[in-house]
Scaffold this motif. Structure first.
Motif, short mmCIF file in Angstrom:
data_model
loop_
_atom_site.label_atom_id
_atom_site.label_comp_id
_atom_site.label_asym_id
_atom_site.label_seq_id
_atom_site.Cartn_x
_atom_site.Cartn_y
_atom_site.Cartn_z
N ARG A 269 0.81 -1.22 0.00
CA ARG A 269 0.00 0.00 0.00
C ARG A 269 0.85 1.28 0.00
O ARG A 269 0.48 2.26 -0.65
CB ARG A 269 -0.96 0.00 1.19
N PRO A 270 1.99 1.32 0.70
CA PRO A 270 2.81 2.54 0.68
C PRO A 270 3.37 2.90 -0.71
O PRO A 270 3.89 4.00 -0.90
CB PRO A 270 3.95 2.21 1.65
N LEU A 271 3.24 1.97 -1.67
CA LEU A 271 3.77 2.23 -3.01
C LEU A 271 2.83 3.08 -3.86
O LEU A 271 3.23 3.54 -4.94
CB LEU A 271 4.03 0.91 -3.75
N TRP A 272 1.61 3.28 -3.44
CA TRP A 272 0.63 3.95 -4.30
C TRP A 272 1.07 5.34 -4.77
O TRP A 272 0.81 5.70 -5.93
CB TRP A 272 -0.73 4.01 -3.61
N PRO A 273 1.71 6.16 -3.94
CA PRO A 273 2.18 7.45 -4.48
C PRO A 273 3.14 7.29 -5.65
O PRO A 273 3.03 8.00 -6.65
CB PRO A 273 2.87 8.10 -3.27
N CYS A 274 4.08 6.33 -5.52
CA CYS A 274 5.03 6.09 -6.61
C CYS A 274 4.32 5.49 -7.82
O CYS A 274 4.63 5.83 -8.97
CB CYS A 274 6.14 5.16 -6.14
N ILE A 275 3.36 4.60 -7.57
CA ILE A 275 2.61 3.99 -8.67
C ILE A 275 1.86 5.07 -9.47
O ILE A 275 1.92 5.12 -10.70
CB ILE A 275 1.64 2.93 -8.13
N MET A 276 1.16 5.93 -8.76
CA MET A 276 0.39 6.96 -9.44
C MET A 276 1.29 8.01 -10.09
O MET A 276 1.00 8.49 -11.20
CB MET A 276 -0.57 7.63 -8.46
N VAL B 152 1.58 8.53 -18.86
CA VAL B 152 0.45 9.05 -19.61
C VAL B 152 0.79 10.42 -20.19
O VAL B 152 0.42 10.75 -21.32
CB VAL B 152 -0.80 9.13 -18.73
N GLY B 153 1.54 11.22 -19.42
CA GLY B 153 1.89 12.56 -19.86
C GLY B 153 2.75 12.59 -21.11
O GLY B 153 2.75 13.58 -21.85
N ALA B 154 3.47 11.49 -21.37
CA ALA B 154 4.34 11.45 -22.55
C ALA B 154 3.81 10.56 -23.66
O ALA B 154 4.32 10.60 -24.78
CB ALA B 154 5.74 10.97 -22.14
N ALA B 155 2.77 9.76 -23.36
CA ALA B 155 2.36 8.71 -24.28
C ALA B 155 1.91 9.24 -25.64
O ALA B 155 2.39 8.78 -26.69
CB ALA B 155 1.24 7.88 -23.65
N PHE B 156 1.01 10.19 -25.67
CA PHE B 156 0.42 10.61 -26.94
C PHE B 156 1.31 11.60 -27.69
O PHE B 156 1.38 11.59 -28.91
CB PHE B 156 -0.96 11.22 -26.70
N VAL C 198 -6.65 18.34 -27.61
CA VAL C 198 -7.26 17.91 -26.34
C VAL C 198 -6.38 16.86 -25.67
O VAL C 198 -6.17 16.88 -24.45
CB VAL C 198 -8.68 17.37 -26.58
N ARG C 199 -5.84 15.94 -26.47
CA ARG C 199 -4.96 14.91 -25.89
C ARG C 199 -3.73 15.55 -25.28
O ARG C 199 -3.24 15.11 -24.23
CB ARG C 199 -4.55 13.90 -26.98
N CYS C 200 -3.21 16.60 -25.91
CA CYS C 200 -2.04 17.28 -25.36
C CYS C 200 -2.38 17.97 -24.04
O CYS C 200 -1.58 17.94 -23.09
CB CYS C 200 -1.51 18.31 -26.35
N LEU C 201 -3.55 18.58 -23.96
CA LEU C 201 -3.95 19.23 -22.71
C LEU C 201 -4.09 18.21 -21.58
O LEU C 201 -3.64 18.45 -20.45
CB LEU C 201 -5.27 19.98 -22.91
N VAL C 202 -4.68 17.08 -21.90
CA VAL C 202 -4.82 16.02 -20.89
C VAL C 202 -3.44 15.49 -20.50
O VAL C 202 -3.17 15.24 -19.32
CB VAL C 202 -5.70 14.88 -21.44
N SER C 203 -2.55 15.35 -21.48
CA SER C 203 -1.20 14.86 -21.20
C SER C 203 -0.45 15.79 -20.26
O SER C 203 0.23 15.35 -19.32
CB SER C 203 -0.41 14.70 -22.50
N LEU D 103 1.78 17.18 -14.81
CA LEU D 103 1.79 17.99 -13.58
C LEU D 103 1.34 17.19 -12.37
O LEU D 103 1.70 17.52 -11.23
CB LEU D 103 0.89 19.21 -13.78
N GLY D 104 0.56 16.13 -12.60
CA GLY D 104 0.10 15.30 -11.49
C GLY D 104 1.22 14.59 -10.76
O GLY D 104 1.01 14.07 -9.65
N GLN D 105 2.41 14.56 -11.35
CA GLN D 105 3.54 13.93 -10.67
C GLN D 105 3.96 14.68 -9.41
O GLN D 105 4.45 14.09 -8.45
CB GLN D 105 4.74 13.85 -11.62
N LEU D 106 3.78 16.00 -9.41
CA LEU D 106 4.25 16.81 -8.28
C LEU D 106 3.52 16.49 -6.98
O LEU D 106 4.17 16.25 -5.95
CB LEU D 106 4.15 18.29 -8.64
N PRO D 107 2.18 16.47 -6.97
CA PRO D 107 1.51 16.07 -5.72
C PRO D 107 1.80 14.63 -5.33
O PRO D 107 1.85 14.29 -4.14
CB PRO D 107 0.02 16.29 -6.01
N CYS D 108 2.01 13.78 -6.33
CA CYS D 108 2.35 12.38 -6.02
C CYS D 108 3.71 12.29 -5.34
O CYS D 108 3.91 11.48 -4.43
CB CYS D 108 2.35 11.55 -7.30
N ALA D 109 4.65 13.12 -5.78
CA ALA D 109 5.98 13.13 -5.16
C ALA D 109 5.88 13.60 -3.71
O ALA D 109 6.54 13.05 -2.81
CB ALA D 109 6.92 14.02 -5.95
#
Length: 548
Positions: free
Chosen positions: A33-40, A47-51, A184-189, A194-200
């Protein structure tokens, strides 16, 4: 041999194995369970780089706009890696988080710039290539940050993080691939990036990965490093195997004429279902204690995917999407193995973790890019019926399979040979107490150029790691068998190959006292020789310690 773990002498299980039996895979995942921040965080990065960069579930790649930007990143990494190799520089901890912030900022701003310039009509091919190069650089540095956070974790823990994050990101990428608008895909990406920062920030408040109690299997990376003298060869074999198979992956991504293959709706669904099935299968195997799932099993899966992809390419000339679907799955599984290997290098190497990430990533992307462009530049893929291309990729696949497994067999044979020598050297108390260490050091005394580039020089760092592992195992046995603090110290030194006399000198006690401590250790553990102690440590101590 008596195994003192309860009255029945059965082998202790890891927490994840016990949970898997008691509550299924969901229960086993509770340990992690403690891995979830790193997983997300890792999933957000991907996802941010995929498209923008890879075009997953849209096509096999974007040709020069996928591997071209990666080549720019590779060149930057080669320069940074060369400096780190020569200076043995280490990134200080306060700078690690700043590295992530800078990487995320570069990745997100580059993606947002694509949208702005596209709307303004200024999105030329040169501008696109430049921005994609920034996305590649930012996302790759962020990747190494998240892998660095897993340093020191057991390989089961590392596997769970990699496989679950891949599964989560694949689901998001597949869903977003049906958005028709590139803007739109770029905006989502960019939002995901940016979602990495709160996860860190979240990750820093959770238990560190290396503190998660998960016993490694005797057939995973951790077990090889416990043997000490085999670890450099094993890691080197993995790196060489990555190069060999990456050449095949690169060729398949452009088969048969060097152009990216666009995935049809059926191809997208096939790629998604197959990828998730493979990832889930590997995860289930890891949680059930199958340590070889990420060392040998994953190689079998990747070679099989490559072979079936080639068959589908040849069988369905009019619809290459089926073969491309398997190539998409192969590329995802290959990514998982490369990231898994980078964590192994980061954990057991003596250089800065970023150095190992840079080197292994360059080997992977460099070989894949060569396989992607060089054969087609030489005209291999332009045969009218593509038989020549199919024959060449079949031969390359066969060679890579043989190469990988021969390397792994050589490692196993070397390990067994050196263990036998070490056992003979330590069998008698009259033998030199440093014999094992001398033999192990001799194994690493003259590293090959490839090993030196990988940072596996065989210097004192690996010896320090072996000593640290021996100390850890002795402490685990101390907790399990209620040994005194002095008995734990004696056990650590004695198990490392020292004679009773050397143990006494090291601890500044008499030989008689050292002998008494060793006798008590044998009595408390139910073991009868140094080799039985070593066998117990290698096979059971991690599970026994984590079960306490």
């Amino acid at each position: 041999m008596k195994r003192a773990n309860g009255e029945n002498g059965t082998e202790p299980m890891s927490p994840s194995s016990e949970a898997a039996q008691a509550g299924g895979l969901a229960g086993a995942l509770g340990v992690y369970r403690p891995l979830w921040p790193c997983i997300m965080g890792f999933a957000c990065m991907r996802v941010g780089a995929a498209f923008t960069l890879g075009g997953l579930y849209v096509g096999t790649d974007k040709g020069v706009f996928t591997d071209g930007p990666n080549i720019v990143t590779l060149l930057v990494f080669l320069i940074v890696g060369a400096v780190m190799f020569r200076t043995r520089a280490h990134v200080r901890k306060p700078w690690v988080n700043r590295v992530l912030f800078a990487a995320v900022a570069v990745q997100a701003l580059a993606v947002l710039s694509m949208v702005v310039l596209a709307v303004a009509g200024l999105y030329t091919p040169l501008v696109r290539f430049s921005l994609l190069a920034l996305v590649s650089l930012g996302s790759t540095v962020a990747t190494l940050y998240w892998l660095r956070r897993m340093r020191g974790a057991s390989m089961a823990t590392a596997s769970v993080m990699i496989l679950v994050s891949l599964g989560v990101s694949e689901l998001a990428i597949f869903a977003l691939s049906f958005i028709p608008s590139q803007e739109v895909r770029c905006l989502v990406s960019s939002a995901f990036a940016l979602g990495q920062l709160p996860c860190a920030r979240w990750a820093r408040s959770e238990t560190s990965a290396f503190r998660i109690s998960a016993a490694p299997s005797t057939s995973d990376h951790f077990a090889y490093v416990q043997q000490g003298f085999a670890s450099p060869r094993f890691l080197s074999a993995c790196a060489a195997g990555i190069v060999a198979l990456s050449l095949v992956v690169g060729f398949l991504r452009g088969y048969p004429h060097g152009e990216p293959v666009v995935l049809s709706f059926e191809g997208r669904v096939l790629a998604f279902v197959l990828t998730e099935a493979v990832l889930f299968g590997l995860l289930a195997a890891v949680l059930r204690g199958k340590g070889d799932a990420m060392t040998v099993g994953v190689w079998v899966i990747m070679q099989l995917l490559a072979a079936v992809a080639l068959v589908l390419y040849c069988a369905f000339h009019g619809n290459l999407s089926y073969g491309a679907a398997l190539v998409t799955t192969l590329n995802s599984v290959m990514s998982a193995f490369v990231w898994h290997s980078i964590i192994a290098f980061m954990t057991y190497g003596t250089r800065d973790p970023f150095y190992y990430g840079i080197v292994v990533w360059c080997l992977w992307i460099g070989a894949r890019t060569i396989g992607r462009f060089v054969p087609f530049a030489l005209g291999v893929g332009y045969a009218s019926d593509s038989h020549l291309a199919g024959t060449i990729v079949s031969l390359t696949l066969l060679i890579s399979a043989q190469f990988v497994f021969v390397k792994l067999i050589e490692v196993a044979a070397f390990s067994a040979r050196e263990e036998l020598r070490a056992e003979h050297a330590a069998a008698s108390d009259g033998a030199s107490g440093d014999a094992v260490a001398v033999r192990a050091a001799a194994s690493d005394a003259a590293p090959r150029t490839f090993d030196r580039i990988l940072g596996l020089e065989g210097d004192s760092g690996l010896k320090d790691m072996r000593e640290a592992l021996m100390c850890h195992n002795a402490q685990a046995m101390g907790r399990q068998f209620l040994l005194s603090e002095r008995e734990v110290e004696v056990l650590s030194l004695y198990a490392s190959g020292m004679t009773q006399k050397r143990v006494a000198e090291k601890l500044h006690i008499s030989t008689t006292t050292a002998h008494t401590h060793i006798t008590r250790i044998y009595a408390k553990t139910g073991l009868h020789s140094r080799q039985e102690i070593l066998d117990y440590m290698h096979e059971y101590v991690e599970g026994a310690a984590s079960a306490q």
